[in-house]
Write an enzyme that holds these catalytic residues in place. Structure first.
Site, mmCIF file in Angstrom:
data_model
loop_
_atom_site.group_PDB
_atom_site.id
_atom_site.type_symbol
_atom_site.label_atom_id
_atom_site.label_comp_id
_atom_site.label_asym_id
_atom_site.label_seq_id
_atom_site.Cartn_x
_atom_site.Cartn_y
_atom_site.Cartn_z
ATOM 1 N N CYS A 7 61.357 39.693 -4.765
ATOM 2 C CA CYS A 7 61.638 39.822 -5.740
ATOM 3 C C CYS A 7 62.222 41.891 -6.043
ATOM 4 O O CYS A 7 62.521 42.140 -4.754
ATOM 5 C CB CYS A 7 60.464 39.536 -6.891
ATOM 6 S SG CYS A 7 59.096 40.863 -6.552
ATOM 7 N N ARG A 13 55.834 39.763 -8.533
ATOM 8 C CA ARG A 13 55.607 38.495 -8.491
ATOM 9 C C ARG A 13 56.585 37.069 -7.155
ATOM 10 O O ARG A 13 55.632 36.487 -7.146
ATOM 11 C CB ARG A 13 57.689 38.794 -9.118
ATOM 12 C CG ARG A 13 57.467 39.083 -10.564
ATOM 13 C CD ARG A 13 59.103 39.328 -10.853
ATOM 14 N NE ARG A 13 59.681 40.460 -10.476
ATOM 15 C CZ ARG A 13 60.793 40.442 -10.683
ATOM 16 N NH1 ARG A 13 61.782 40.120 -11.715
ATOM 17 N NH2 ARG A 13 61.238 42.139 -10.103
ATOM 18 N N ASP A 123 59.841 41.258 -14.484
ATOM 19 C CA ASP A 123 59.514 42.414 -13.717
ATOM 20 C C ASP A 123 57.861 42.849 -15.198
ATOM 21 O O ASP A 123 58.494 43.157 -16.176
ATOM 22 C CB ASP A 123 60.237 43.616 -13.771
ATOM 23 C CG ASP A 123 59.457 44.509 -12.727
ATOM 24 O OD1 ASP A 123 58.429 44.115 -12.212
ATOM 25 O OD2 ASP A 123 60.410 45.094 -12.140
HETATM 26 P P1 4NP Z 1 58.044 43.407 -8.683
HETATM 27 O O1 4NP Z 1 57.373 44.289 -9.655
HETATM 28 O O2 4NP Z 1 59.601 43.550 -8.153
HETATM 29 O O3 4NP Z 1 57.627 41.651 -8.945
HETATM 30 O O4 4NP Z 1 57.330 43.428 -6.881
HETATM 31 C C1 4NP Z 1 57.887 45.784 -8.894
HETATM 32 C C2 4NP Z 1 56.793 46.627 -8.741
HETATM 33 C C3 4NP Z 1 58.082 47.750 -7.809
HETATM 34 C C4 4NP Z 1 58.624 48.709 -7.818
HETATM 35 C C5 4NP Z 1 59.590 48.159 -9.101
HETATM 36 C C6 4NP Z 1 59.161 46.244 -9.592
HETATM 37 N N1 4NP Z 1 59.344 49.708 -8.643
HETATM 38 O O5 4NP Z 1 59.571 50.302 -8.769
HETATM 39 O O6 4NP Z 1 58.212 50.375 -7.755
#
Ligand code: 4NP
Length: 155
Positions: A7, A13, A123
């Site tokens: 991800c 995720r 997300d």
């Molecule tokens: P992930 O969600 O891709 O599902 O881990 C996110 C976690 C952190 C960030 C963006 C998406 N961030 O911008 O820090």
């Protein structure tokens, strides 16, 4: 089978996807290597998001020992399949892979449930606990289908 879940942050995720898939593979008696990574480097070394940990634990899965890492070009060679949560992840994996890119190895996780529909795992970063439960259920169904398809193929 060496499987990598990807991800953006490797904090919400894909840690869930890694935990769920490890759990399901073990339950099915499959000796699969499963890992996860993020295309971004914002959270390297951190444990999964508290709500990912909580929702996983609600479902009997402990993901607290996982540590965030960034996807790297060599992962394309190291893994047999790379399952991404959304289309941005797909494009980033392609960009980072450079001349290692192997289209046949990389697909959207939800393609297992909805082939060709380009459905994404949303997300939950700015969401509430409810969003993490929804994400858990989506990933869990896709992982279940992946294992079932594999078991049918080898039986
Ligand atoms: P992930 O969600 O891709 O599902 O881990 C996110 C976690 C952190 C960030 C963006 C998406 N961030 O911008 O820090």
């Amino acid at each position: 089978m060496r499987l990598l879940m990807v991800c953006l942050g490797n904090i919400c995720r894909s840690p869930l996807a890694e935990g769920i898939m490890k759990n399901r593979a073990a339950a099915a008696g499959l000796d699969w290597e499963i890992d996860s990574a993020g295309t971004g480097g914002y959270h390297i070394g951190e444990a999964p998001h508290v709500l990912s940990q909580k929702v996983a634990m609600c479902n009997g899965i402990d993901i607290s020992a996982q540590q965030c890492r960034q996807f790297r070009k060599e992962d394309i060679d190291r893994f047999d399949r790379i399952l991404v949560m959304d289309l941005d992840n797909y494009l980033e994996v392609k960009r980072i892979s450079g001349n290692n890119w192997a289209e046949d190895k990389v697909s959207l996780l939800l393609d297992t449930l909805y082939p060709g529909e380009k459905k994404e795992v949303p997300d939950p970063w700015y969401g509430t606990e409810k969003d993490y439960h929804l994400v858990f259920d989506m990933i869990d169904r896709a992982c279940g289908k992946l294992i079932d398809t594999h078991l049918k193929r080898v039986s």
